[in-house]
Design a protein around this motif. Structure first.
Motif, PDB file in Angstrom:
ATOM      1  N   VAL A 225       0.845  -1.202   0.000  1.00  0.00           N
ATOM      2  CA  VAL A 225       0.000   0.000   0.000  1.00  0.00           C
ATOM      3  C   VAL A 225       0.877   1.248   0.000  1.00  0.00           C
ATOM      4  O   VAL A 225       0.627   2.210  -0.749  1.00  0.00           O
ATOM      5  CB  VAL A 225      -0.943   0.001   1.233  1.00  0.00           C
ATOM      6  N   VAL A 226       1.915   1.235   0.826  1.00  0.00           N
ATOM      7  CA  VAL A 226       2.830   2.384   0.895  1.00  0.00           C
ATOM      8  C   VAL A 226       3.534   2.576  -0.445  1.00  0.00           C
ATOM      9  O   VAL A 226       3.639   3.698  -0.970  1.00  0.00           O
ATOM     10  CB  VAL A 226       3.858   2.181   2.025  1.00  0.00           C
ATOM     11  N   GLU A 227       4.021   1.476  -1.016  1.00  0.00           N
ATOM     12  CA  GLU A 227       4.751   1.554  -2.279  1.00  0.00           C
ATOM     13  C   GLU A 227       3.853   2.024  -3.425  1.00  0.00           C
ATOM     14  O   GLU A 227       4.318   2.679  -4.360  1.00  0.00           O
ATOM     15  CB  GLU A 227       5.356   0.185  -2.611  1.00  0.00           C
ATOM     16  N   ALA A 228       2.567   1.693  -3.371  1.00  0.00           N
ATOM     17  CA  ALA A 228       1.630   2.118  -4.419  1.00  0.00           C
ATOM     18  C   ALA A 228       1.428   3.622  -4.409  1.00  0.00           C
ATOM     19  O   ALA A 228       1.099   4.228  -5.434  1.00  0.00           O
ATOM     20  CB  ALA A 228       0.293   1.396  -4.246  1.00  0.00           C
ATOM     21  N   ASN A 229       1.589   4.243  -3.231  1.00  0.00           N
ATOM     22  CA  ASN A 229       1.550   5.704  -3.092  1.00  0.00           C
ATOM     23  C   ASN A 229       0.254   6.307  -3.633  1.00  0.00           C
ATOM     24  O   ASN A 229       0.263   7.258  -4.420  1.00  0.00           O
ATOM     25  CB  ASN A 229       2.764   6.333  -3.792  1.00  0.00           C
TER      26      ASN A 229
END
Length: 368
Positions: A214-218
């Protein structure tokens, strides 16, 4: 036929999977003419001695004072009471804290045990606890007259490990077909404008892997984490991801209508479970018309087949979040196929029929 169900905190369900299973089975079997006893913790919210035709027996449960050790005392109290009940068959849901008392089970009753998942694989447990769980599993097999597996994977494991046959009966679910979009208002959500997961916040449920993705998808899109987070691992997750405004830890939700609507209107529903058999929350997501992205393992693939997206790492999670939209027609066949599986394989009425057939069979063999 007189049946006792033990191994849960009791019914009506206020807790989780096996409690929900006990609730559906008890009601379904009473409707078929069974006399059913369900054991409840003495501090269960429901304090009456009967519920919709099911007899409720409350036994002292000190789990709130002693923690896990209290579960062993509760199970002992249930079994000691059971010895006075003259039941034809005892359905034991799980074995973790009851199998050590298996030698106390009444000889005049048939004991059939749903062996649940491979509890000793859970990463939260120390090696010492894992050794105990393997021993408890062995005792569960030893002191049961018959075994039930809720997945083919567990059935294969029991046959290979213990040379024991078991009856395959999956967990159940009921199709959700009356969505109410107003439920989303309480959470400030828009239909298909958020992603989510529902799980115990434990390492083997891939929570950290999913949230890393989720964080990497930004993305700004809200991501709901539904599950109790007042634990050491829950606090760790909240500390690590607490500064991400789109990741919302909203705690445990036990209102099935709320859960069904949240699943129904989600864009992507993540199922990260890696341990166990037929996981209840996965079937409920299928029944709620969720577009599912699941951890890629044999347990999940057996149920979902090609009717889901899969992930192995945070990069997969990121890619799915950035590219997949529930509104795209390409995924409608997955939802339709999963609905058919619920109707034809996992519907609770079918599961109750299978338990009825199993119980009649094992008691019949015992009396020959």
């Amino acid at each position: 036929m007189k049946l006792a169900i033990l191994g849960t905190r009791g019914i009506p369900n206020h807790y989780g999977g096996f409690e929900q299973c006990a609730e559906y089975l008890a009601l379904g079997l009473v409707a078929k003419g069974f006399e059913v006893i369900v054991y409840n913790s003495h501090n269960h919210p429901y304090q009456e001695h009967e519920w919709n035709g099911v007899k409720i027996v409350h036994c002292y449960d000190p789990e709130d004072k002693l923690g896990t050790a209290g579960q062993f005392i509760y199970d002992l109290n249930c079994i000691l009471d059971l010895r006075k009940r003259n039941c034809d068959v005892i359905l034991q849901l799980g074995y973790t804290s009851s199998s050590v008392w298996g030698w106390l089970m009444p000889n005049h009753s048939v004991v059939t045990t749903n062996m649940d998942g491979l509890e000793w694989k859970r990463t939260k447990y120390s090696e010492k606890v894992k050794r105990f769980l393997r021993w408890a599993e062995k005792l569960g097999v030893k002191y049961s007259d018959h075994l039930i597996s809720d997945s083919i994977g567990i059935q294969d494991y029991l046959k290979e490990k213990y040379k024991k046959e078991s009856t395959f009966i999956a967990y159940g679910a009921t199709l959700f077909d009356n969505p109410n979009v107003s439920v989303l208002n309480n959470y400030g959500l828009e239909p298909y404008g958020y992603d989510m997961l529902i799980a115990r916040l434990e390492p083997e449920n891939s929570i950290e892997v999913i949230l890393n993705g989720v964080v990497e998808a930004n993305l700004d899109r809200p991501f709901l984490v539904v599950g109790k987070h007042n634990s050491k691992y829950g606090e760790y997750l909240k500390t690590k991801f607490g500064d991400r405004k789109n990741i919302q830890f909203i705690g445990g939700i036990y209102d099935i209508e709320v859960l069904n609507n949240l699943r129904f209107y989600s864009n992507l529903y993540f199922h990260g479970h890696t341990v166990g058999g037929t996981n209840p929350s996965l079937l409920e997501a299928m029944a709620s018309n969720s577009l599912i992205c699941a951890n890629d393992n044999p347990f999940n693939r057996y149920i979902l087949e090609d009717d889901a997206l899969y992930f192995n790492n945070s990069e997969d999670v990121k890619r799915h979040l950035q590219t997949v939209s529930n509104s795209i027609e390409n995924y409608s066949h997955m939802l339709e196929n999963n609905n058919r599986k619920i109707e034809n394989i996992y519907d609770w009425n079918i599961i109750v029929d299978q338990y009825e057939a199993h119980l009649l069979d094992v008691v019949g063999k015992f009396n020959r």
